[in-house]
Design a protein around this motif. Structure first.
Motif, PDB file in Angstrom:
ATOM      1  N   LEU A   1       0.606  -1.249  -0.146  1.00 36.27           N
ATOM      2  CA  LEU A   1       0.087  -0.082   0.091  1.00 36.27           C
ATOM      3  C   LEU A   1       0.961   1.308  -0.019  1.00 36.27           C
ATOM      4  CD1 LEU A   1      -2.385  -1.183   2.946  1.00 36.27           C
ATOM      5  CD2 LEU A   1      -2.646  -1.459   0.479  1.00 36.27           C
ATOM      6  N   ASP A   2       0.377   2.356  -0.751  1.00 38.83           N
ATOM      7  CA  ASP A   2       1.247   3.554  -0.933  1.00 38.83           C
ATOM      8  C   ASP A   2       0.571   4.227   0.251  1.00 38.83           C
ATOM      9  OD1 ASP A   2       2.100   6.176  -1.328  1.00 38.83           O
ATOM     10  OD2 ASP A   2       2.094   5.984  -3.516  1.00 38.83           O
ATOM     11  N   VAL A   3       1.511   4.631   1.389  1.00 41.99           N
ATOM     12  CA  VAL A   3       0.613   5.233   2.594  1.00 41.99           C
ATOM     13  C   VAL A   3       1.509   6.571   2.928  1.00 41.99           C
ATOM     14  CG1 VAL A   3       0.016   3.248   3.727  1.00 41.99           C
ATOM     15  CG2 VAL A   3       2.359   3.749   4.070  1.00 41.99           C
TER      16      VAL A   3
ATOM     17  N   ALA B   1      -5.785  -3.320  13.256  1.00 45.89           N
ATOM     18  CA  ALA B   1      -6.200  -3.112  11.686  1.00 45.89           C
ATOM     19  C   ALA B   1      -5.884  -4.159  10.918  1.00 45.89           C
ATOM     20  CB  ALA B   1      -5.636  -1.732  11.216  1.00 45.89           C
ATOM     21  N   ALA B   2      -4.672  -4.676  10.848  1.00 46.72           N
ATOM     22  CA  ALA B   2      -4.288  -5.662   9.754  1.00 46.72           C
ATOM     23  C   ALA B   2      -5.037  -7.121  10.301  1.00 46.72           C
ATOM     24  CB  ALA B   2      -2.805  -5.936   9.973  1.00 46.72           C
TER      25      ALA B   2
ATOM     26  N   THR C   1      -3.951   3.628   9.552  1.00 43.59           N
ATOM     27  CA  THR C   1      -4.743   2.417  10.001  1.00 43.59           C
ATOM     28  C   THR C   1      -6.088   2.006   9.176  1.00 43.59           C
ATOM     29  OG1 THR C   1      -5.638   3.839  11.539  1.00 43.59           O
ATOM     30  CG2 THR C   1      -3.786   2.708  12.315  1.00 43.59           C
ATOM     31  N   THR C   2      -6.492   3.118   8.762  1.00 38.25           N
ATOM     32  CA  THR C   2      -7.876   3.092   7.753  1.00 38.25           C
ATOM     33  C   THR C   2      -7.561   2.443   6.657  1.00 38.25           C
ATOM     34  OG1 THR C   2      -8.812   4.912   8.590  1.00 38.25           O
ATOM     35  CG2 THR C   2      -9.897   4.185   6.717  1.00 38.25           C
ATOM     36  N   GLU C   3      -6.301   2.869   6.042  1.00 34.87           N
ATOM     37  CA  GLU C   3      -5.809   2.175   4.753  1.00 34.87           C
ATOM     38  C   GLU C   3      -5.577   0.603   4.857  1.00 34.87           C
ATOM     39  OE1 GLU C   3      -4.688   2.594   0.463  1.00 34.87           O
ATOM     40  OE2 GLU C   3      -5.546   3.882   1.868  1.00 34.87           O
TER      41      GLU C   3
END
Length: 413
Positions: free
Chosen positions: A11-13, A74-75, A121-123
């Motif tokens: 993921l690009d964060v 989250a994960a 964390t939402t991502e």
């Protein structure tokens, strides 16, 4: 027959500009943009019946206790598994935002930024983790030229990369869990752009496979003697060098691993915090270090500057109340003959070698910067010489010995 299942994504964060960067006390200006993306990479290995282990690797200086907890939850929610089966590791890039973890040490004051944490964390929580069948194999390869011991070029350094390769039934490389020990400090304090540094360049060079990067026992290892510049070209060169060696290893035979889910065990070690010199003594050490710093941008000049930084850091530690002890989470992940021992500290290379030598597992990889952050763990030589890392460590040599012996005992249980 048990089927090994993989879910992997990157993921690009990358945060927006305008946030403080972490890693260098000398850098105070805010981020102006990104040189390359910061990523949160997920590699989850399981079976239909077992939750296995989910590795979440983040391009950050560290993952503190609070961030670790939030990312693990989250994960775990994204995968539908308990958070206890999630291992959260930082690459230790010195070009990530401080706002994810906040202050990791009095040396660099910082605060957590709730908007950055929530976005991250939402991502992660929203990630779709579709699993597919894979086979697992293991390789290791020597990598020369990315990093060395940063105090002396010929000093201790594990220059091997550990490679967990995950292939589809048709033979395509789906994902790699890669560990290597070296500070990602190609960019210096003058850099104001987010960057994953050379680990990000290595990942990009190994695409389209998803690559999760685990930082090893890199407390005294860096590109100080190997880098030929400070910019994007040098990041690409060092990352490409590592990636080329990984590709060479992948082209040859590997050790086949069982088609069963990896297992994880956890414990917590309570370790005493060392006695810090008085404020007056710490101030005297700063004055002495200032007299030796020459401002030169060469290896000897950088060593003198880091020792001054360490003396100033110790003075900051002397000025704030420190706890009597710290609780360090330790975990061991096993998959067939391979064992990853995970610690929330910056181990010196000699400590990683000791853990490997004392392990009863055929293959042992030592991973730092995981599930928390509690600073450097230094060797006797650094403690005696007053090296930068020794000046700001939380632990004296008897406590360091205790950390290693208790970790070894748990690893071999």
């Amino acid at each position: 027959m048990t089927e090994l299942l993989l879910a992997a994504t990157s993921l690009d964060v990358t945060p927006p500009p305008g946030h403080r960067l972490d890693g260098y006390a000398a850098r105070t200006d805010l981020a102006t943009g990104a040189a390359d993306p910061l990523r949160a990479t997920i590699i989850w290995l399981s079976t239909a019946d077992e939750p296995g282990v989910l590795w979440l690797t983040l391009d950050a200086i560290a993952v503190g206790k609070n961030l670790t907890t939030e990312l693990a939850v989250a994960a775990g929610a994204a995968a539908g598994i308990p958070a206890s089966h999630v291992v959260v590791s930082a690459s230790h890039t010195h070009s990530g935002p401080s706002g994810w973890t906040g202050e990791i040490h009095p040396v660099i004051p910082a605060e957590r930024e709730r908007d950055l944490v929530d976005a991250l964390t939402t991502e992660v929580r929203a990630t779709c983790l579709a699993r597919r069948s894979v086979t697992a194999s293991w390789r290791s390869v020597e990598v020369i030229g990315v990093g060395t011991n940063r105090h002396r070029r010929s000093g201790p350094h594990d220059n091997t990369a550990g490679i967990l390769a995950l292939h589809s039934p048709e033979g395509s490389l789906e994902a790699v869990l890669l560990d290597f020990a070296c500070h990602p400090t190609t960019y210096g304090p003058e850099n104001l752009r987010y960057s994953a540094d050379w680990p990000g360049a290595a990942r990009a060079a190994l695409a389209p496979a998803v690559v999760g990067f685990l930082q090893g026992a890199a407390g005294d290892v860096s590109p100080r003697f190997t880098r030929q510049g400070r910019g994007a070209a040098e990041v690409a060169r060092l990352g490409g060098l590592l990636a080329s060696r990984v590709r060479e290893a992948l082209a040859g035979p590997g050790l086949a691993l069982p088609q069963s889910a990896p297992a994880i065990r956890r414990t917590t070690l309570d370790l005493k915090v060392r006695e810090i010199p008085s404020a007056a003594e710490a101030a005297r050490l700063v004055v002495a270090a200032e007299s030796r710093a020459n401002g030169q941008d060469d290896p000897s000049g950088r060593i003198a500057q880091t020792r001054l930084d360490g003396a100033r850091g110790q003075a900051l530690m002397a000025a704030v109340p420190l706890p009597d002890s710290l609780e360090l989470p330790i975990s061991v992940v096993t998959m067939g003959d391979v064992c990853w021992v995970n610690l929330p500290v910056e181990l010196f290379a000699v400590h990683g070698a000791c853990l490997q030598a004392d392990s009863t597992h055929p293959v042992t990889r030592v991973v730092g910067y995981t599930d928390g952050y509690y600073g450097y763990v230094v060797d006797h030589s650094a403690a005696e010489s007053g090296a930068y890392e020794a000046l700001i460590t939380y632990f004296d040599q008897p406590t360091t010995t205790q950390l290693l012996s208790r970790t070894t005992a748990f690893m071999n249980t």
